[in-house]
Design a protein around this motif. Structure first.
Motif, PDB file in Angstrom:
ATOM      1  N   LEU A  29      -9.072  -5.944 -27.228  1.00 18.76           N
ATOM      2  CA  LEU A  29      -7.906  -6.235 -28.076  1.00 18.76           C
ATOM      3  C   LEU A  29      -6.822  -6.847 -27.193  1.00 18.76           C
ATOM      4  CD1 LEU A  29      -7.868  -2.803 -29.990  1.00 18.76           C
ATOM      5  CD2 LEU A  29      -8.633  -4.993 -30.916  1.00 18.76           C
ATOM      6  N   VAL A  90     -16.012   2.553 -23.269  1.00 19.76           N
ATOM      7  CA  VAL A  90     -16.732   2.346 -22.017  1.00 19.76           C
ATOM      8  C   VAL A  90     -16.010   1.247 -21.238  1.00 19.76           C
ATOM      9  CG1 VAL A  90     -18.911   1.621 -20.970  1.00 19.76           C
ATOM     10  CG2 VAL A  90     -18.927   3.165 -22.943  1.00 19.76           C
ATOM     11  N   ARG A  95     -20.502  -1.699 -18.853  1.00 23.84           N
ATOM     12  CA  ARG A  95     -21.160  -1.789 -20.169  1.00 23.84           C
ATOM     13  C   ARG A  95     -22.641  -2.134 -20.053  1.00 23.84           C
ATOM     14  NH1 ARG A  95     -16.177  -3.894 -24.009  1.00 23.84           N
ATOM     15  NH2 ARG A  95     -14.971  -2.007 -23.601  1.00 23.84           N
ATOM     16  N   ARG A  98     -25.889   2.076 -20.889  1.00 25.65           N
ATOM     17  CA  ARG A  98     -26.245   3.250 -21.701  1.00 25.65           C
ATOM     18  C   ARG A  98     -25.252   4.408 -21.577  1.00 25.65           C
ATOM     19  NH1 ARG A  98     -31.969   3.027 -24.043  1.00 25.65           N
ATOM     20  NH2 ARG A  98     -31.687   0.886 -24.732  1.00 25.65           N
ATOM     21  N   ILE A  99     -24.057   4.113 -21.127  1.00 26.48           N
ATOM     22  CA  ILE A  99     -23.023   5.154 -21.096  1.00 26.48           C
ATOM     23  C   ILE A  99     -22.574   5.464 -22.525  1.00 26.48           C
ATOM     24  CG2 ILE A  99     -20.645   5.652 -20.369  1.00 26.48           C
ATOM     25  CD1 ILE A  99     -21.288   4.029 -17.820  1.00 26.48           C
ATOM     26  N   THR A 128     -17.820  -5.812 -29.391  1.00 24.12           N
ATOM     27  CA  THR A 128     -19.213  -5.400 -29.174  1.00 24.12           C
ATOM     28  C   THR A 128     -19.518  -4.041 -29.802  1.00 24.12           C
ATOM     29  OG1 THR A 128     -18.521  -4.422 -27.097  1.00 24.12           O
ATOM     30  CG2 THR A 128     -19.440  -6.629 -26.995  1.00 24.12           C
TER      31      THR A 128
HETATM   32  C1  COA Z   1     -19.239  -0.121 -27.892  1.00 23.41           C
HETATM   33  C2  COA Z   1     -19.317   0.437 -26.488  1.00 23.41           C
HETATM   34  C3  COA Z   1     -18.883   1.892 -26.561  1.00 23.41           C
HETATM   35  C4  COA Z   1     -20.776   0.348 -26.024  1.00 23.41           C
HETATM   36  O1  COA Z   1     -20.903   1.023 -24.770  1.00 23.41           O
HETATM   37  P1  COA Z   1     -22.084   0.675 -23.721  1.00 23.41           P
HETATM   38  O2  COA Z   1     -22.170   1.786 -22.774  1.00 23.41           O
HETATM   39  O3  COA Z   1     -21.901  -0.695 -23.201  1.00 23.41           O
HETATM   40  O4  COA Z   1     -23.384   0.667 -24.696  1.00 23.41           O
HETATM   41  P2  COA Z   1     -24.885   1.051 -24.280  1.00 23.41           P
HETATM   42  O5  COA Z   1     -25.211   0.485 -22.947  1.00 23.41           O
HETATM   43  O6  COA Z   1     -25.081   2.515 -24.460  1.00 23.41           O
HETATM   44  O7  COA Z   1     -25.662   0.257 -25.403  1.00 23.41           O
HETATM   45  C5  COA Z   1     -26.574   0.864 -26.284  1.00 23.41           C
HETATM   46  C6  COA Z   1     -27.105  -0.170 -27.268  1.00 23.41           C
HETATM   47  O8  COA Z   1     -26.038  -0.664 -28.093  1.00 23.41           O
HETATM   48  C7  COA Z   1     -26.246  -2.069 -28.366  1.00 23.41           C
HETATM   49  N1  COA Z   1     -25.195  -2.864 -27.736  1.00 23.41           N
HETATM   50  C8  COA Z   1     -24.194  -2.414 -26.945  1.00 23.41           C
HETATM   51  N2  COA Z   1     -23.404  -3.448 -26.555  1.00 23.41           N
HETATM   52  C9  COA Z   1     -23.921  -4.554 -27.108  1.00 23.41           C
HETATM   53  C10 COA Z   1     -23.568  -5.929 -27.062  1.00 23.41           C
HETATM   54  N3  COA Z   1     -22.543  -6.365 -26.314  1.00 23.41           N
HETATM   55  N4  COA Z   1     -24.315  -6.801 -27.775  1.00 23.41           N
HETATM   56  C11 COA Z   1     -25.376  -6.396 -28.483  1.00 23.41           C
HETATM   57  N5  COA Z   1     -25.790  -5.107 -28.540  1.00 23.41           N
HETATM   58  C12 COA Z   1     -25.063  -4.202 -27.873  1.00 23.41           C
HETATM   59  C13 COA Z   1     -27.601  -2.400 -27.737  1.00 23.41           C
HETATM   60  O9  COA Z   1     -28.597  -2.132 -28.697  1.00 23.41           O
HETATM   61  C14 COA Z   1     -27.664  -1.390 -26.593  1.00 23.41           C
HETATM   62  O10 COA Z   1     -28.981  -1.127 -26.168  1.00 23.41           O
HETATM   63  P3  COA Z   1     -29.679  -2.113 -25.077  1.00 23.41           P
HETATM   64  O11 COA Z   1     -28.692  -2.332 -23.981  1.00 23.41           O
HETATM   65  O12 COA Z   1     -30.898  -1.360 -24.659  1.00 23.41           O
HETATM   66  O13 COA Z   1     -30.000  -3.365 -25.826  1.00 23.41           O
HETATM   67  C15 COA Z   1     -18.418  -0.366 -25.514  1.00 23.41           C
HETATM   68  O14 COA Z   1     -18.717  -1.744 -25.648  1.00 23.41           O
HETATM   69  C16 COA Z   1     -16.942  -0.170 -25.754  1.00 23.41           C
HETATM   70  O15 COA Z   1     -16.337   0.731 -25.186  1.00 23.41           O
HETATM   71  N6  COA Z   1     -16.330  -0.987 -26.583  1.00 23.41           N
HETATM   72  C17 COA Z   1     -14.922  -0.877 -26.919  1.00 23.41           C
HETATM   73  C18 COA Z   1     -14.718   0.193 -27.941  1.00 23.41           C
HETATM   74  C19 COA Z   1     -13.377   0.184 -28.627  1.00 23.41           C
HETATM   75  O16 COA Z   1     -13.241   0.990 -29.490  1.00 23.41           O
HETATM   76  N7  COA Z   1     -12.412  -0.694 -28.334  1.00 23.41           N
HETATM   77  C20 COA Z   1     -11.131  -0.748 -28.990  1.00 23.41           C
HETATM   78  C21 COA Z   1     -10.204   0.348 -28.650  1.00 23.41           C
HETATM   79  S1  COA Z   1      -9.094   0.009 -27.332  1.00 23.41           S
END
Ligand code: COA
Length: 339
Positions: A29, A90, A95, A98-99, A128
């Motif tokens: 954001l 995360v 990212r 798998r966190i 994402t």
């Molecule tokens: C959404 C979020 C929590 C994901 O965390 P992460 O640790 O990167 O996700 P993971 O590694 O556990 O991903 C698990 C699965 O989710 C999906 N996924 C996660 N990120 C993805 C991306 N960028 N694109 C496509 N699929 C995605 C995939 O299926 C992934 O599995 P894979 O890596 O084996 O393909 C992280 O991107 C985040 O913190 N986003 C911001 C959240 C938020 O609320 N922001 C606004 C407030 S300030």
């Protein structure tokens, strides 16, 4: 990963969490103002009476947060009614490791153990997080539009006309900290009436307060979390009814941007300029009560056209979608391999 309690956490851990929030915000954001440490502990720790909150932190090295290093991730679950409301952050540098999945797994475990059937989450559009929650089977329940008004773009002369353009017989009143004693019951009644009228399909992740007792509890909770509340009400002079109300909070954690929480006009009072007048009056009051405020943000159901029209007249600009996803706890457990 460890469970983390903001009530007892060291001050440096709270600061580290603010750093994580800001790293995430800068990527997801980028137009949002940054978070500050003012009363962040209260913001994280205080919940409504009857709600329970749990949090987890993920650190690269044990004790990182206590040393002032931003953790790699943070997650929370608030157990309210029959729904668990979750949040997962995360760090952008960590990212796709798998966190997020690990934090979600803890949240689902808690929900299962406590017999909750549904998890709900609010997701900023075009991030994402949408891919993440969809990957585990969450489905879209409700869409809102977030709009932002920059106070330096407001045309205060025209706004004066809007504030004054209310039908005869309504008194517009401003209060800090919530309604005065004599308005508590009619205020709660107005909220209850609008809830019955509008079934917009909202999952109610931010439950509103429809009974006087709950309203008072929610006012106390806002104050305890460091959120300064302002309200404007339209009172029908003849009946003493609250015809419309609007609520804004200015968070100590982000004092430049206020949140306009709720604006409602009771159905039989619609069509008299009440909605426009109360929102316009609120902006005037904020200008004097909060000189450091630069923006106000608000959310509307994508289908709530009358309110969107009022917001446009006041100068709010649509920013992005805000999505509520929900997931079935048993199905989530299956897709995460939790037995
Ligand atoms: C959404 C979020 C929590 C994901 O965390 P992460 O640790 O990167 O996700 P993971 O590694 O556990 O991903 C698990 C699965 O989710 C999906 N996924 C996660 N990120 C993805 C991306 N960028 N694109 C496509 N699929 C995605 C995939 O299926 C992934 O599995 P894979 O890596 O084996 O393909 C992280 O991107 C985040 O913190 N986003 C911001 C959240 C938020 O609320 N922001 C606004 C407030 S300030």
């Amino acid at each position: 990963m460890r469970e983390w309690d903001p009530r007892t956490a060291a001050a440096t851990e709270i600061t580290s969490l603010v750093a994580l929030l800001n790293e995430v915000s800068a990527v997801d954001l980028p137009d949002d103002p940054l978070w500050q440490d003012g009363r962040m502990r209260d913001y994280l720790a205080v919940t409504m009476p009857g709600e329970r909150k749990m949090m987890w932190l993920v650190e690269e090295n044990e004790g990182d947060a206590a040393r002032g290093v931003a953790p790699l991730g943070a997650g929370s679950i608030i157990l309210l009614g029959d729904i668990g409301v979750i949040e997962i952050l995360v760090h952008p540098k960590a990212r796709r490791l798998r966190i997020g999945r690990a934090l979600l797994t803890e949240q689902v475990r808690v929900a299962l153990r406590k017999g909750f059937t549904t998890l709900g989450v609010e997701v900023a559009g075009a991030t994402t997080a949408m891919d993440f929650y969809r990957a585990y089977g969450f489905t879209l329940a409700f869409t809102e539009i977030r709009s932002v008004l920059r106070l330096d773009t407001v045309d205060w002369f025209s706004l004066g006309d809007l504030a004054a353009g209310v039908g005869a017989g309504y008194q517009i009143e401003f209060y800090a900290d919530g309604p005065p004693e004599h308005l508590i019951t009619p205020y709660a009644a107005a909220k209850a009436e609008v809830r019955d009228d509008y079934d917009l399909g909202d999952l109610d992740l931010r439950p509103s307060s429809y009974e006087p007792e709950r309203l008072l509890a929610s006012l106390r909770t806002l104050a305890a979390r460091g959120l300064q509340l302002y309200i404007v009400v339209a009172v029908q002079e003849k009946t003493g009814e609250v015809a419309g109300l609007t609520e804004v909070v200015v968070p100590a954690q982000r004092p430049g941007r206020a949140d306009q929480y709720d604006t409602v006009v009771v159905p039989r009072h619609r069509g008299y300029g009440v909605g426009r007048a109360i929102k316009a009056r609120m902006l005037f009051e904020l200008r004097s009560a909060e000189p450091n405020l630069t923006e106000v943000q608000t959310w509307n159901a994508a289908v709530n056209e009358p309110l969107i029209k009022v917001n446009q007249e006041l100068g709010f600009v649509a920013d992005r979608q805000w999505l509520e996803y929900e997931g079935d706890v048993v199905e989530l457990a299956a897709s995460l391999g939790i037995s």
